[in-house]
Write an enzyme that holds these catalytic residues in place. Sequence first.
Site, mmCIF file in Angstrom:
data_model
loop_
_atom_site.group_PDB
_atom_site.id
_atom_site.type_symbol
_atom_site.label_atom_id
_atom_site.label_comp_id
_atom_site.label_asym_id
_atom_site.label_seq_id
_atom_site.Cartn_x
_atom_site.Cartn_y
_atom_site.Cartn_z
ATOM 1 C CG HIS A 244 -1.971 -0.755 1.353
ATOM 2 N ND1 HIS A 244 -2.999 -1.426 0.994
ATOM 3 C CD2 HIS A 244 -1.473 -1.835 1.866
ATOM 4 C CE1 HIS A 244 -3.027 -2.380 1.323
ATOM 5 N NE2 HIS A 244 -2.611 -2.891 2.308
HETATM 6 C C1 BDR Z 1 -2.779 0.436 5.777
HETATM 7 O O1 BDR Z 1 -2.647 -0.328 6.833
HETATM 8 C C2 BDR Z 1 -1.331 -0.381 7.401
HETATM 9 O O2 BDR Z 1 -1.618 -1.519 7.950
HETATM 10 C C3 BDR Z 1 -0.900 -0.605 6.276
HETATM 11 O O3 BDR Z 1 0.411 0.332 6.912
HETATM 12 C C4 BDR Z 1 -1.332 0.977 5.603
HETATM 13 O O4 BDR Z 1 -0.929 2.137 5.113
HETATM 14 C C5 BDR Z 1 -3.459 -0.314 4.464
HETATM 15 O O5 BDR Z 1 -4.237 -0.334 5.249
#
Ligand code: BDR
Length: 314
Positions: A244
């Site tokens: 992400h």
């Molecule tokens: C987001 O949540 C976290 O677990 C990850 O680092 C990312 O920023 C994804 O939903």
Amino acid sequence: MTTPLPVLIDCDPGVDDSIAILLALASPELEVLGITTVAGNVPADRTLENGRRVVAWAGRPEVPVYPGCTAPLLGPVVRGKYSGAGGLGGTLLPESAAPAERDHAVDVLTRHLAAAIAESRKITVCVLGPMTNLAVALARDPSLAAGIAQVVAMAGAFSTGGNRTPTAEFNVLADPHAAEIVLRCGAPIVLAPLDVTFQALATPERVQALKARDGRLTRTAVELITFYDRNDPARYGEPGGPLHDPCVIAWLLRPKLFGTREAYVTVGLQPGLGYGQTIGDFFKLTGETPNATVLWKLNAPGFFDLLWDRIAAL
Ligand code: BDR
Ligand code: CA
């Protein structure tokens, strides 16, 4: 060479946050002014420690890493599910020898943005975790928005549904009130929601391509990403975990890798299943002016080539 873009990275490392930090530190197009940390994937003392270890591992211990907010503005505390108890899976990065920074993330954001305004400059703020730090800085002094070139945040979910509730993406769920403050601040906002980050899937073939590159950090980076592999093909169509947060940095480096849409985005704040949901008006149904550019499509092969090349070169 053009002047590097000054950026602050606000984050909750986190495996994918750590990969995003590596990408930023590996990129001469960016000047990382500092890294501010916040409670999110793991508690705040751990995100701070992880951030310190990541910059040391990257060979950039001089980049300051600051402590930040330890809880959301309101509402329940939510922690990450996919980064392991310590936030970095089973990987033990070496401790940083750099002196601990004492300044608080909110003061650091304030100081940098106020200085930028005073000097008619702007700073890009990358937010890779819950938006608490930036929201508190903006609540204390809304005029700071004038110093922000753009807020680029991994946040939200529209057509995909959520990853922590049927409607909510983790970073927004973990502090929806903060997200709402940032969305209303008036600075240009770019969101990387799950709709685009699910396209950044670190499939086994793609991870193999990183393994094949011969860099100082590649073996450990592969270990981190492999731990993070959620092996959830029912959700993603293929095995692998979505990277992400690196999408935020990739947007700054190669905007042409992305397709975008404009939307007026608000956040669900009422308790219940809509809590933390990002609601996007993509078709001007509300008559509101769009307040966000939403990253929507990703050239995934181009994204992974960029990411792996930069990590391997560090
Ligand atoms: C987001 O949540 C976290 O677990 C990850 O680092 C990312 O920023 C994804 O939903
Ligand atoms: Ca994160």
